[in-house]
Scaffold this active site. Structure first.
Site, PDB file in Angstrom:
ATOM      1  N   ILE A  15       0.837  -1.207   0.000  1.00 59.03           N
ATOM      2  CA  ILE A  15       0.000   0.000   0.000  1.00 59.03           C
ATOM      3  C   ILE A  15       0.866   1.249   0.000  1.00 59.03           C
ATOM      4  CG2 ILE A  15      -1.670   1.361   1.319  1.00 59.03           C
ATOM      5  CD1 ILE A  15      -2.835  -1.283   2.358  1.00 59.03           C
ATOM      6  N   VAL A 123      -8.686   0.112  10.768  1.00 54.32           N
ATOM      7  CA  VAL A 123      -8.384   1.538  10.705  1.00 54.32           C
ATOM      8  C   VAL A 123      -9.160   2.372  11.716  1.00 54.32           C
ATOM      9  CG1 VAL A 123     -10.062   2.008   8.858  1.00 54.32           C
ATOM     10  CG2 VAL A 123      -8.058   3.479   9.115  1.00 54.32           C
ATOM     11  N   SER A 144      -8.602   6.639   7.204  1.00 50.38           N
ATOM     12  CA  SER A 144      -9.181   6.592   5.859  1.00 50.38           C
ATOM     13  C   SER A 144     -10.595   6.037   5.886  1.00 50.38           C
ATOM     14  CB  SER A 144      -8.301   5.762   4.927  1.00 50.38           C
ATOM     15  OG  SER A 144      -8.070   4.470   5.467  1.00 50.38           O
ATOM     16  N   SER A 150     -16.764   3.713   0.040  1.00 52.05           N
ATOM     17  CA  SER A 150     -17.700   4.601  -0.653  1.00 52.05           C
ATOM     18  C   SER A 150     -17.345   4.708  -2.131  1.00 52.05           C
ATOM     19  CB  SER A 150     -17.693   5.990   0.000  1.00 52.05           C
ATOM     20  OG  SER A 150     -18.105   5.903   1.353  1.00 52.05           O
ATOM     21  N   HIS A 169     -23.224   9.465  -6.314  1.00 55.82           N
ATOM     22  CA  HIS A 169     -22.875  10.013  -5.007  1.00 55.82           C
ATOM     23  C   HIS A 169     -23.536   9.177  -3.914  1.00 55.82           C
ATOM     24  CE1 HIS A 169     -21.012  13.549  -6.805  1.00 55.82           C
ATOM     25  NE2 HIS A 169     -22.036  13.558  -7.640  1.00 55.82           N
ATOM     26  N   HIS A 176     -14.952   0.306   8.900  1.00 49.62           N
ATOM     27  CA  HIS A 176     -14.359  -0.172   7.648  1.00 49.62           C
ATOM     28  C   HIS A 176     -14.181  -1.674   7.822  1.00 49.62           C
ATOM     29  CE1 HIS A 176     -11.923  -0.607   4.113  1.00 49.62           C
ATOM     30  NE2 HIS A 176     -10.815  -0.868   4.797  1.00 49.62           N
TER      31      HIS A 176
END
Length: 312
Positions: A15, A123, A144, A150, A169, A176
């Site tokens: 990452i 996270v 994050s 999303s 949207h 998460h």
């Protein structure tokens, strides 16, 4: 908070290195320092990334130390053990909590007073842990969160209904992880509510399928290639850009709540405005009763795991 574009990345795995490369090719930041326990790999990445400079935006790329954190505007943390096939994000907690505490102490010992963006899993719990360990105000420590989820929601809807994902949207809220959920009341395509795009006889099944695909997306990628890194790297790059450029853009991120949504003492994914001060404001949606319970239930799971993290 005045930003000069100085980024420190902590964690140079799949990452972290993808994030560094993405920042380089998209012109985000003026300097990028990389910290990792594997100093040899860091030096290799610095040299490799520097070879791309003639084709990209110019920036200072270097192997950093914790002392350099003092001069950073933003620190992005991707360090920790990665999720393995079949493993939940919360199962990573014990080891990564210890790693995160040590990292945070090293950061703060430098005199750092900027913005910390946590991406290591789980996270939400780790962002709350960094907030507590650092002593920084909540606007300066965010995770994050569900920003990537999303984005996955928008991508899935775009593919399913053959529209540009950029006109979709909507938010995934909560952890998460396995207790996350889409907020369908606030999901639209080109401003038109998503339910208006789906025949009535398919609404329930379509929404359930989309929700499940988004929630389990990471498991499928990890099973196929061992790790997820391009999607989260792109997400982190966009969040970094929003902070450095004071975009005041909306993202679903893990933020410490102090009464919003009736919750407190937990960092969890909710919509926020991200700008030069980090958290500019929390967008408090008027959730229906079912979604409010989902968020509360998700927060309870995170609080339970936070206690384990604090003991680690």
């Amino acid at each position: 908070m005045q930003n000069h574009g100085n980024i420190i990345l902590i964690g140079d795995g799949a990452i972290g290195s993808s994030y560094a490369f993405n920042c380089l090719t998209t012109g985000v930041g003026q300097s990028l320092g990389i910290i990792d326990v594997n100093e040899k790999r860091v030096q290799g990445d610095v040299e490799d990334l520097s070879d791309a400079l003639p084709y990209t935006s110019q920036k200072n790329i270097y192997a950093a130390s914790y002392e350099d954190c003092k001069y950073a505007d933003i620190i992005v943390i991707t360090a920790g053990i990665a999720q393995k096939p079949g493993q939940t994000r919360l199962e990573l907690l014990a080891i990564n909590a210890k790693i995160m505490k040590e990292i945070t102490r090293n950061i703060m010992a430098s005199g750092f007073n900027g913005f910390i963006l946590v991406a290591s899993n789980p996270v939400d719990v780790l962002a709350e842990l960094v907030l507590q360990e650092s002593g920084l105000p909540r606007n300066q420590v965010l995770g994050s969160g569900t920003a990537l989820d999303s984005a996955r929601l928008r991508s899935e809807i775009g593919l399913r209904y053959n529209v540009d994902a950029r006109i979709v949207h909507g938010y995934i809220m909560g952890e998460h992880g396995d207790s996350e959920f889409p907020v369908w009341d606030y999901t639209n395509i080109g401003g038109k509510p998503i339910l208006d795009w789906i025949p009535k006889n398919r609404q329930e099944s379509d929404l359930a399928e989309i929700s499940e695909r988004v929630k389990t997306a990471a498991y499928g990628i990890i099973e196929k290639k061992g790790a997820t890194f391009y999607g989260i790297a792109a997400s982190l790059t966009r969040l970094t850009s929003a902070f450095l450029n004071d975009d005041r853009a909306a993202f679903a991120m893990s933020v410490h709540l102090e009464g919003e949504y009736g919750l407190s003492g937990v960092s969890i994914g909710v919509p926020v405005i991200l700008g030069a001060n980090g958290l500019e404001r929390i967008i408090e949606l008027n959730l229906n009763a079912k979604d409010h319970k989902r968020l509360s239930d998700s927060a309870a799971i995170l609080k339970e795991n936070l206690l384990k993290a604090q003991e680690a």
